[in-house]
Write a protein that holds these residues in place. Sequence first.
Motif, PDB file in Angstrom:
ATOM      1  N   PRO A   1       4.780  14.035 -43.960  1.00 60.69           N
ATOM      2  CA  PRO A   1       4.343  12.589 -44.233  1.00 60.69           C
ATOM      3  C   PRO A   1       5.700  11.871 -44.525  1.00 60.69           C
ATOM      4  O   PRO A   1       5.905  10.663 -44.086  1.00 60.69           O
ATOM      5  CB  PRO A   1       3.380  12.331 -45.385  1.00 60.69           C
ATOM      6  CG  PRO A   1       2.648  13.613 -45.327  1.00 60.69           C
ATOM      7  CD  PRO A   1       3.614  14.801 -44.943  1.00 60.69           C
ATOM      8  N   HIS A   2       6.548  12.400 -45.572  1.00 60.91           N
ATOM      9  CA  HIS A   2       7.827  11.868 -46.062  1.00 60.91           C
ATOM     10  C   HIS A   2       8.745  11.633 -44.456  1.00 60.91           C
ATOM     11  O   HIS A   2       9.336  10.854 -44.238  1.00 60.91           O
ATOM     12  CB  HIS A   2       8.565  12.557 -46.967  1.00 60.91           C
ATOM     13  CG  HIS A   2       7.674  12.648 -48.217  1.00 60.91           C
ATOM     14  ND1 HIS A   2       7.309  11.527 -48.884  1.00 60.91           N
ATOM     15  CD2 HIS A   2       6.888  13.918 -48.784  1.00 60.91           C
ATOM     16  CE1 HIS A   2       6.712  11.913 -49.772  1.00 60.91           C
ATOM     17  NE2 HIS A   2       6.433  13.320 -49.988  1.00 60.91           N
ATOM     18  N   LEU A   3       8.755  12.791 -43.751  1.00 59.29           N
ATOM     19  CA  LEU A   3       9.436  12.894 -42.596  1.00 59.29           C
ATOM     20  C   LEU A   3       9.136  11.901 -41.594  1.00 59.29           C
ATOM     21  O   LEU A   3       9.967  11.097 -41.010  1.00 59.29           O
ATOM     22  CB  LEU A   3       9.218  14.400 -41.927  1.00 59.29           C
ATOM     23  CG  LEU A   3      10.420  14.714 -41.008  1.00 59.29           C
ATOM     24  CD1 LEU A   3      10.752  16.294 -41.044  1.00 59.29           C
ATOM     25  CD2 LEU A   3      10.088  14.221 -39.710  1.00 59.29           C
ATOM     26  N   ARG A   4       7.678  11.751 -41.286  1.00 58.19           N
ATOM     27  CA  ARG A   4       7.513  10.898 -40.404  1.00 58.19           C
ATOM     28  C   ARG A   4       7.557   9.546 -40.859  1.00 58.19           C
ATOM     29  O   ARG A   4       7.786   8.317 -39.892  1.00 58.19           O
ATOM     30  CB  ARG A   4       5.656  10.969 -40.136  1.00 58.19           C
ATOM     31  CG  ARG A   4       5.344  12.300 -39.523  1.00 58.19           C
ATOM     32  CD  ARG A   4       3.878  12.445 -38.975  1.00 58.19           C
ATOM     33  NE  ARG A   4       3.598  13.542 -38.524  1.00 58.19           N
ATOM     34  CZ  ARG A   4       3.077  14.500 -38.927  1.00 58.19           C
ATOM     35  NH1 ARG A   4       2.559  14.483 -40.071  1.00 58.19           N
ATOM     36  NH2 ARG A   4       2.702  15.580 -38.246  1.00 58.19           N
ATOM     37  N   THR A   5       7.690   9.086 -42.026  1.00 61.71           N
ATOM     38  CA  THR A   5       8.007   7.701 -42.704  1.00 61.71           C
ATOM     39  C   THR A   5       9.503   7.399 -42.505  1.00 61.71           C
ATOM     40  O   THR A   5       9.667   6.135 -42.078  1.00 61.71           O
ATOM     41  CB  THR A   5       7.712   7.532 -44.133  1.00 61.71           C
ATOM     42  OG1 THR A   5       6.132   7.804 -44.124  1.00 61.71           O
ATOM     43  CG2 THR A   5       7.879   6.256 -44.732  1.00 61.71           C
TER      44      THR A   5
END
Length: 389
Positions: free
Chosen positions: A40-44
């Motif tokens: 999720p952090h990477l996609r953000t």
Amino acid sequence: MADVPPFAPAVAGSVDPAAIHAVAPQRVVRGPGALRAALPHLRTLTRRPVLLGRSPAVAPHRQALAEHLQLPQSRQLLLRHDCCDADLLRLETAIHQLQADGVIALGGGKVLDAGKLLAHRCGLPCVTIPASAATCAGWTALANVYSEAGAFIHDVSLDRCPELLVFDHQLVATAPARTMASGIADAMAKWYEASLSSGQSQDTLARQAVEQARLLRDQLLLECEDALAHPGGAVWGRVVENCGLTAGLIGGLGGARCRTAAAHAVHNGLTQLAPCRHWLHGEKVAVGILVQLRLEEAVGGQPLAAVARDQLLQVYGKLGLPTSLADLGLGELDAARLEVVCRFTCREGSDLHHLPFTVSPRQLAEALRFCAQPRPIPRQAPRPVQPRS
């Protein structure tokens, strides 16, 4: 001291560049399953990233990540060499053509360095995913540049550390034990080098970095053998994080007042010789530490350096690390090859000059000869010592 408004004009020459630190990544996700937890952090952070890699051994992990991120093959970029200008120029062009908005680097230290440097040049966020604990490259705001043949050329200081560092224990556990031993040597070098290059600095962060480097060295000496014997265990987890994370934090805290010294300078010199290039970074640094300790003893007048060297020989033997230049294929160190190493190691701007004493090419050559052949490993390692006055 009188109050000074924070935005008052600085007095000429009062701002010390060494007081500017890139201490740490914006976010670190670590532990078993960290890669999945970090998605999720990477996609953000990035919607149209490129995924950088090199090693065929890590290809299944890169492919799995690409599938999770639904990355087409065109966004999976491969290095052809070490982190070198020819590769970087080619990949930088590809990044612009793909209109990428982020760089994800998954692999060993040179892949991570290339990813950081590409992100720096393109003004993009960077995600580093170490595939081993061989170096702390996933953490630092620094990249080493090599020739296409693998000879070290120079390092580049970056504006910032990666935006996201993912240190997944399950991924790191797939790396050969040799990479972990290499990382242990590279991490221990933080103490042997920073305690000298800091020059007894009273700077707050430099002092904290040196003390942390000493603690790191002691922890690794105590736990390294157990960690290698029990991969995936609690001690193993502490050791790989010390190599991949804590070592990077020390560099960020210490900054320009707490630099690498002779151990890494000798590594850089050894890469100029083809027989040394297939050895891991930390393996060459391991021998570099022994050379530095010989210089401390013979040139710096520190007799306790010989005790520290005996201690390391014992540890290296247990970890399977090289204990001499002969182990790196340089037992017969002829005059021509010796000159190549000494000339590069002693060049202007070399980390060698961070030592608190001057080392001539002749003195370096003598130290290299001293460390050329294997020496008897002491039966019992002395307790940790600090070979410093």
